[in-house]
Design a protein around this motif. Sequence first.
Motif, PDB file in Angstrom:
ATOM      1  N   LYS A 235      -5.737  -9.746  -5.946  1.00  0.00           N
ATOM      2  CA  LYS A 235      -4.619  -8.973  -5.387  1.00  0.00           C
ATOM      3  C   LYS A 235      -3.407  -8.937  -6.315  1.00  0.00           C
ATOM      4  CE  LYS A 235      -5.934 -10.643  -0.800  1.00  0.00           C
ATOM      5  NZ  LYS A 235      -5.598 -11.652   0.229  1.00  0.00           N
TER       6      LYS A 235
ATOM      7  N   LYS B 103     -12.676  -5.893  -0.748  1.00  0.00           N
ATOM      8  CA  LYS B 103     -12.126  -4.769  -1.517  1.00  0.00           C
ATOM      9  C   LYS B 103     -10.931  -4.152  -0.799  1.00  0.00           C
ATOM     10  CE  LYS B 103     -16.535  -3.403  -3.622  1.00  0.00           C
ATOM     11  NZ  LYS B 103     -17.542  -2.315  -3.719  1.00  0.00           N
ATOM     12  N   GLU B 104     -11.026  -4.038   0.517  1.00  0.00           N
ATOM     13  CA  GLU B 104      -9.918  -3.463   1.290  1.00  0.00           C
ATOM     14  C   GLU B 104      -8.685  -4.362   1.235  1.00  0.00           C
ATOM     15  OE1 GLU B 104     -13.732  -1.807   3.023  1.00  0.00           O
ATOM     16  OE2 GLU B 104     -13.017  -3.723   2.215  1.00  0.00           O
TER      17      GLU B 104
ATOM     18  N   ASN C 180      -7.946  -6.446  -1.267  1.00  0.00           N
ATOM     19  CA  ASN C 180      -7.429  -6.270  -2.626  1.00  0.00           C
ATOM     20  C   ASN C 180      -6.603  -4.997  -2.740  1.00  0.00           C
ATOM     21  OD1 ASN C 180      -8.700  -8.599  -3.469  1.00  0.00           O
ATOM     22  ND2 ASN C 180     -10.284  -7.572  -4.678  1.00  0.00           N
ATOM     23  N   ASP C 181      -7.086  -3.923  -2.141  1.00  0.00           N
ATOM     24  CA  ASP C 181      -6.405  -2.633  -2.240  1.00  0.00           C
ATOM     25  C   ASP C 181      -5.087  -2.636  -1.471  1.00  0.00           C
ATOM     26  OD1 ASP C 181      -6.373   0.321  -2.884  1.00  0.00           O
ATOM     27  OD2 ASP C 181      -6.378   0.426  -0.691  1.00  0.00           O
ATOM     28  N   LEU C 182      -5.101  -3.185  -0.250  1.00  0.00           N
ATOM     29  CA  LEU C 182      -3.896  -3.159   0.588  1.00  0.00           C
ATOM     30  C   LEU C 182      -2.757  -3.927  -0.069  1.00  0.00           C
ATOM     31  CD1 LEU C 182      -3.802  -3.533   4.447  1.00  0.00           C
ATOM     32  CD2 LEU C 182      -2.065  -4.585   3.025  1.00  0.00           C
TER      33      LEU C 182
ATOM     34  N   GLY D 100      -2.788  -5.133  -3.327  1.00  0.00           N
ATOM     35  CA  GLY D 100      -2.639  -4.775  -4.727  1.00  0.00           C
ATOM     36  C   GLY D 100      -1.744  -3.580  -4.966  1.00  0.00           C
ATOM     37  N   ARG D 101      -1.672  -2.667  -3.988  1.00  0.00           N
ATOM     38  CA  ARG D 101      -0.848  -1.474  -4.186  1.00  0.00           C
ATOM     39  C   ARG D 101       0.620  -1.679  -3.786  1.00  0.00           C
ATOM     40  NH1 ARG D 101      -4.058   0.513   0.460  1.00  0.00           N
ATOM     41  NH2 ARG D 101      -2.732   0.592   2.323  1.00  0.00           N
ATOM     42  N   GLN D 102       0.982  -2.886  -3.348  1.00  0.00           N
ATOM     43  CA  GLN D 102       2.371  -3.167  -3.003  1.00  0.00           C
ATOM     44  C   GLN D 102       3.218  -3.263  -4.274  1.00  0.00           C
ATOM     45  OE1 GLN D 102       3.209  -3.117   0.246  1.00  0.00           O
ATOM     46  NE2 GLN D 102       1.026  -2.841   0.734  1.00  0.00           N
ATOM     47  N   SER D 103       4.527  -3.101  -4.106  1.00  0.00           N
ATOM     48  CA  SER D 103       5.449  -3.152  -5.244  1.00  0.00           C
ATOM     49  C   SER D 103       5.509  -4.562  -5.826  1.00  0.00           C
ATOM     50  CB  SER D 103       6.854  -2.736  -4.796  1.00  0.00           C
ATOM     51  OG  SER D 103       7.389  -3.702  -3.904  1.00  0.00           O
ATOM     52  N   GLN D 104       6.023  -4.678  -7.035  1.00  0.00           N
ATOM     53  CA  GLN D 104       6.164  -5.981  -7.673  1.00  0.00           C
ATOM     54  C   GLN D 104       7.136  -6.871  -6.902  1.00  0.00           C
ATOM     55  OE1 GLN D 104       4.298  -7.292 -10.178  1.00  0.00           O
ATOM     56  NE2 GLN D 104       3.143  -5.384  -9.896  1.00  0.00           N
TER      57      GLN D 104
ATOM     58  N   LYS E 110       5.243  -8.274  -4.015  1.00  0.00           N
ATOM     59  CA  LYS E 110       4.345  -9.343  -4.449  1.00  0.00           C
ATOM     60  C   LYS E 110       5.118 -10.626  -4.751  1.00  0.00           C
ATOM     61  CE  LYS E 110       0.717  -6.338  -6.295  1.00  0.00           C
ATOM     62  NZ  LYS E 110      -0.029  -5.903  -7.495  1.00  0.00           N
TER      63      LYS E 110
END
Length: 313
Positions: free
Chosen positions: A84, A192-193, A195-197, A199-203, A206
Amino acid sequence: PDAVSVPPPPPRVPKALREDHFFANEAIQKIELTDEVFNDLSSRLMQGANYQAIVQRLLSVCRQIEKASFLALDEVVLGGAAGKGLLATPPGPQAEIVLFVRQLPFRNFPQWLPHIFDTLAPVLEQQLADQRANKFKVEKDHLRFQLGDGSDKDLILHLYLCPVFKSREHLLECIRASPPAERLYFYPAMVKERNDLVGRQSQQMKALIRLMTWWASKQTWSSNLAAPSNWLVELIVIHACQQLQQVEGADGQCFSLADKVVRVLEVFANFESIKVLWADTGAALYTLQDIWRPLLSHEPLFMDPLNPYCNLV
């Protein structure tokens, strides 16, 4: 009474020490938790390792497992913090490795899964000897082990096995047909879902997730079961920030990192009465009608946005 039986008075704490203790607490209370403080803490959590190198090492481990495994592998997926983009300084599970295996049963996991792990553990220990893999332990739904690096910061991995489902609909049908106590075995199917949810968040999001995951790891929970999983912490952070964004026309950028930390802590403070469905805002991979009806009476209720049969609390 007999003088011998009278307990001695408690030792007196010197006044100077009492005053030092008082002022120390007072000084702590005056610390202003600003963006600068949280950014500094976030930087400290990222110190001491080359995280790109760690991810490459984990991907290498995945390839070695894929090459050496006696299982009919369809795919090997790296998840958890590494998958992620959330790697931080250990301790704590740093990665999940999910082996999608053809011809595995879709039910009755407790009857066959531990036996495969018992057989797989010594094979992996031998095949991953060059990675200094050690401390293999079969848990209820996964195999836990570590990768040594010659220091006290070993990488902790959780390895899962997952059947290859025909489709998402097939997966949900299998979850629905399973006893509630066995639905945890379907957790790796959605790696995978997850990771995607996340992983696509802003820095910044995170960075906030790393902070709150670290904070949660430092709390004293009433039991191991009461401690929130990393996945739950990640979702609480995302939910809290979405709430801030719903404030009259706010796009989330006008809130500081400190504002967001405060909001996340407020969510934790009111967790006993929380009710988060995700589907009512369109943020879930399912509709309100798909939620397993008995869950709607649960309190607290914090749905997994990927799984309509899972209350994460």
